[in-house]
Design a protein around this motif. Sequence first.
Motif, PDB file in Angstrom:
ATOM      1  N   ASP A  62      25.090  77.085  58.826  1.00  0.00           N
ATOM      2  CA  ASP A  62      25.940  75.825  58.928  1.00  0.00           C
ATOM      3  C   ASP A  62      27.375  76.317  58.921  1.00  0.00           C
ATOM      4  OD1 ASP A  62      23.949  74.361  59.143  1.00  0.00           O
ATOM      5  OD2 ASP A  62      24.238  73.255  57.342  1.00  0.00           O
ATOM      6  N   ASP A  63      27.638  77.516  57.835  1.00  0.00           N
ATOM      7  CA  ASP A  63      29.001  78.119  57.850  1.00  0.00           C
ATOM      8  C   ASP A  63      29.559  78.632  58.987  1.00  0.00           C
ATOM      9  OD1 ASP A  63      27.076  80.096  57.375  1.00  0.00           O
ATOM     10  OD2 ASP A  63      28.287  80.950  55.839  1.00  0.00           O
ATOM     11  N   THR A  64      28.749  79.198  59.446  1.00  0.00           N
ATOM     12  CA  THR A  64      29.065  80.086  60.683  1.00  0.00           C
ATOM     13  C   THR A  64      29.490  78.811  61.692  1.00  0.00           C
ATOM     14  OG1 THR A  64      27.699  82.001  60.555  1.00  0.00           O
ATOM     15  CG2 THR A  64      28.505  81.622  62.417  1.00  0.00           C
ATOM     16  N   ALA A  65      28.833  77.748  61.874  1.00  0.00           N
ATOM     17  CA  ALA A  65      28.784  76.884  63.017  1.00  0.00           C
ATOM     18  C   ALA A  65      30.192  76.189  62.640  1.00  0.00           C
ATOM     19  CB  ALA A  65      27.903  75.693  62.834  1.00  0.00           C
ATOM     20  N   VAL A  66      30.746  76.094  61.375  1.00  0.00           N
ATOM     21  CA  VAL A  66      32.158  75.609  61.009  1.00  0.00           C
ATOM     22  C   VAL A  66      33.162  76.451  61.521  1.00  0.00           C
ATOM     23  CG1 VAL A  66      33.713  75.090  59.114  1.00  0.00           C
ATOM     24  CG2 VAL A  66      31.430  74.555  58.986  1.00  0.00           C
ATOM     25  N   LEU A  67      33.065  77.884  61.385  1.00  0.00           N
ATOM     26  CA  LEU A  67      34.053  78.763  61.898  1.00  0.00           C
ATOM     27  C   LEU A  67      34.065  78.859  63.169  1.00  0.00           C
ATOM     28  CD1 LEU A  67      33.394  81.749  59.058  1.00  0.00           C
ATOM     29  CD2 LEU A  67      35.293  79.820  59.336  1.00  0.00           C
ATOM     30  N   VAL A  68      33.036  78.742  64.072  1.00  0.00           N
ATOM     31  CA  VAL A  68      32.948  78.842  65.170  1.00  0.00           C
ATOM     32  C   VAL A  68      33.766  77.648  66.058  1.00  0.00           C
ATOM     33  CG1 VAL A  68      31.453  78.824  67.403  1.00  0.00           C
ATOM     34  CG2 VAL A  68      30.912  80.151  65.429  1.00  0.00           C
ATOM     35  N   THR A  69      33.458  76.495  65.321  1.00  0.00           N
ATOM     36  CA  THR A  69      34.163  75.265  66.017  1.00  0.00           C
ATOM     37  C   THR A  69      35.458  75.212  65.539  1.00  0.00           C
ATOM     38  OG1 THR A  69      32.069  73.993  65.276  1.00  0.00           O
ATOM     39  CG2 THR A  69      34.050  72.599  65.359  1.00  0.00           C
ATOM     40  N   LEU A  70      35.911  75.663  64.458  1.00  0.00           N
ATOM     41  CA  LEU A  70      37.393  75.899  64.349  1.00  0.00           C
ATOM     42  C   LEU A  70      38.152  76.813  65.345  1.00  0.00           C
ATOM     43  CD1 LEU A  70      37.401  76.085  60.363  1.00  0.00           C
ATOM     44  CD2 LEU A  70      38.588  74.346  61.684  1.00  0.00           C
ATOM     45  N   THR A  71      37.430  77.899  65.541  1.00  0.00           N
ATOM     46  CA  THR A  71      38.115  78.987  66.492  1.00  0.00           C
ATOM     47  C   THR A  71      37.879  78.434  67.871  1.00  0.00           C
ATOM     48  OG1 THR A  71      37.204  80.705  64.894  1.00  0.00           O
ATOM     49  CG2 THR A  71      37.774  81.155  67.410  1.00  0.00           C
ATOM     50  N   ALA A  72      36.869  77.775  68.315  1.00  0.00           N
ATOM     51  CA  ALA A  72      36.846  77.272  69.631  1.00  0.00           C
ATOM     52  C   ALA A  72      37.709  76.122  69.963  1.00  0.00           C
ATOM     53  CB  ALA A  72      35.460  76.773  69.862  1.00  0.00           C
ATOM     54  N   ARG A  73      37.968  75.159  68.901  1.00  0.00           N
ATOM     55  CA  ARG A  73      38.668  74.020  69.129  1.00  0.00           C
ATOM     56  C   ARG A  73      40.198  74.675  69.111  1.00  0.00           C
ATOM     57  NH1 ARG A  73      38.176  70.156  71.747  1.00  0.00           N
ATOM     58  NH2 ARG A  73      36.483  69.406  70.567  1.00  0.00           N
ATOM     59  N   GLN A  74      40.585  75.716  68.496  1.00  0.00           N
ATOM     60  CA  GLN A  74      42.108  76.094  68.185  1.00  0.00           C
ATOM     61  C   GLN A  74      42.343  76.789  69.918  1.00  0.00           C
ATOM     62  OE1 GLN A  74      42.726  79.399  65.985  1.00  0.00           O
ATOM     63  NE2 GLN A  74      44.880  79.331  66.182  1.00  0.00           N
ATOM     64  N   LEU A  75      41.172  77.409  70.696  1.00  0.00           N
ATOM     65  CA  LEU A  75      41.267  77.942  71.937  1.00  0.00           C
ATOM     66  C   LEU A  75      41.317  76.903  72.890  1.00  0.00           C
ATOM     67  CD1 LEU A  75      39.223  81.107  71.612  1.00  0.00           C
ATOM     68  CD2 LEU A  75      41.673  81.038  71.348  1.00  0.00           C
ATOM     69  N   ASN A  76      40.539  75.822  72.768  1.00  0.00           N
ATOM     70  CA  ASN A  76      40.722  74.809  73.803  1.00  0.00           C
ATOM     71  C   ASN A  76      40.681  73.608  73.331  1.00  0.00           C
ATOM     72  OD1 ASN A  76      39.543  73.205  75.995  1.00  0.00           O
ATOM     73  ND2 ASN A  76      38.261  74.667  76.745  1.00  0.00           N
ATOM     74  N   ARG A  77      41.620  72.665  73.462  1.00  0.00           N
ATOM     75  CA  ARG A  77      41.838  71.408  72.709  1.00  0.00           C
ATOM     76  C   ARG A  77      41.223  70.328  73.539  1.00  0.00           C
ATOM     77  NH1 ARG A  77      43.719  72.051  67.489  1.00  0.00           N
ATOM     78  NH2 ARG A  77      45.323  73.779  67.663  1.00  0.00           N
ATOM     79  N   GLY A  78      40.881  70.630  74.991  1.00  0.00           N
ATOM     80  CA  GLY A  78      40.192  69.425  75.501  1.00  0.00           C
ATOM     81  C   GLY A  78      38.660  69.481  75.816  1.00  0.00           C
ATOM     82  N   ALA A  79      38.201  70.516  75.375  1.00  0.00           N
ATOM     83  CA  ALA A  79      36.747  70.920  75.589  1.00  0.00           C
ATOM     84  C   ALA A  79      35.783  69.870  74.828  1.00  0.00           C
ATOM     85  CB  ALA A  79      36.152  72.370  75.567  1.00  0.00           C
ATOM     86  N   LYS A  80      34.737  69.362  75.196  1.00  0.00           N
ATOM     87  CA  LYS A  80      33.809  68.738  74.280  1.00  0.00           C
ATOM     88  C   LYS A  80      33.142  69.744  73.708  1.00  0.00           C
ATOM     89  CE  LYS A  80      30.325  65.162  74.421  1.00  0.00           C
ATOM     90  NZ  LYS A  80      29.384  64.324  75.394  1.00  0.00           N
ATOM     91  N   ILE A  81      33.137  69.623  72.191  1.00  0.00           N
ATOM     92  CA  ILE A  81      32.226  70.574  71.271  1.00  0.00           C
ATOM     93  C   ILE A  81      31.092  69.670  70.820  1.00  0.00           C
ATOM     94  CG2 ILE A  81      32.326  72.103  69.449  1.00  0.00           C
ATOM     95  CD1 ILE A  81      35.230  72.769  69.992  1.00  0.00           C
ATOM     96  N   VAL A  82      29.944  70.295  70.717  1.00  0.00           N
ATOM     97  CA  VAL A  82      28.655  69.721  70.283  1.00  0.00           C
ATOM     98  C   VAL A  82      28.232  70.748  69.230  1.00  0.00           C
ATOM     99  CG1 VAL A  82      26.585  68.650  70.634  1.00  0.00           C
ATOM    100  CG2 VAL A  82      28.300  68.121  72.163  1.00  0.00           C
ATOM    101  N   ALA A  83      27.831  70.357  68.024  1.00  0.00           N
ATOM    102  CA  ALA A  83      27.304  71.344  67.017  1.00  0.00           C
ATOM    103  C   ALA A  83      26.157  70.874  66.422  1.00  0.00           C
ATOM    104  CB  ALA A  83      28.450  71.825  66.283  1.00  0.00           C
TER     105      ALA A  83
END
Length: 365
Positions: free
Chosen positions: A220-241
Amino acid sequence: MKLPGHDAIARQADEHLVTHRVRLPRKVVERPIRQVAKRLLLALAVLVATALIVYADHDGYNDNSDRAVDLLDAFYYATVTLSTTGYGDITPVSDSARFTNIFVITPLRVLFLIILVGTTLEVLTERTREEWRLNRWRSTLRDHTVVVGFGTKGRSAIQTVCATGLKKEQVVVVDPSSKVIEAATSEGYVGVVGDATRSEVLKRAEVHRARQIIIATQRDDTAVLVTLTARQLNRGAKIVAAVREEENAPLLQQSGADAVITSASAAGRLLGLSVLSPAAAMVMEDLIQQGSGLDMIERPVVKAEVGKTPRETEDLVVSVVRGHRVLGYDDQAVGTLQLTDRLITIVRASPGAQVAPDVRPLRQE
């Protein structure tokens, strides 16, 4: 939520200096040993053929030592000729022997050299070919799907989105294991080896141009960090975790995830439903499996449905999406359907049918 062990993982990656590479899917090739064996056999066949050609016209050749050319001399001549050594002790003297050397043995010599240096040429051109394929892939990749983690959850998610018509070339898998990425590329997906919590790894997956990102990590902690990084790089993508513990779901949403699936609680609910009603559990499992039985989809309201209630439509409407709100089919706030609404419906699956671009399957495993 505390993020245990992430600093140690990052330090370990720095110590090993792992090179993050994009691996494109490729055809299965033979093992190197088998390739070399085939080349050697082909070279030997060329050598034997040349020796037999020379021996067949041995009267047209002159040996400086004893004037006669036997079978051994023919193999000797073939060896030094094909290898371009050319000692000159055995020479063609007749017109037929010289004609054969020009039009037969010379092409065989070229073929022999090509066979011997073929492996070297292949190695020299491999990098150029891979760079060309990679540049071409980057230039054509748009609105793709990035899947972080190729375990059970990641595989199921990919199978679901591909069942709706998404091409495998539009899926990029990111995983820290080289063996896992090899398995992904063998199935036709593009793979990136590396830690997805690092921005340079996600950039290699072109996450800044992705339409949707599926995060199916084991922690779960890895999922949080990946989500933060991905959202920073792409503001408009749909992210499902996906997370294991339900208490971590709000943290994923705060990190930028549009939807969070709790795998442990979802499995537990399905188990409980199976105990209470096995038939209902079968229906739920059918809805989860894309492309067979019943499917749950999200689609826009068509003009013929405007002004009607959800019950008056031909499809079985479960909910109505109006703006940012999801309303139940029997919610009084729904009233009649509007052209800007979207419907969540249950329909009969059509295996092999292509899904329209504005129709979204509602399931992630």
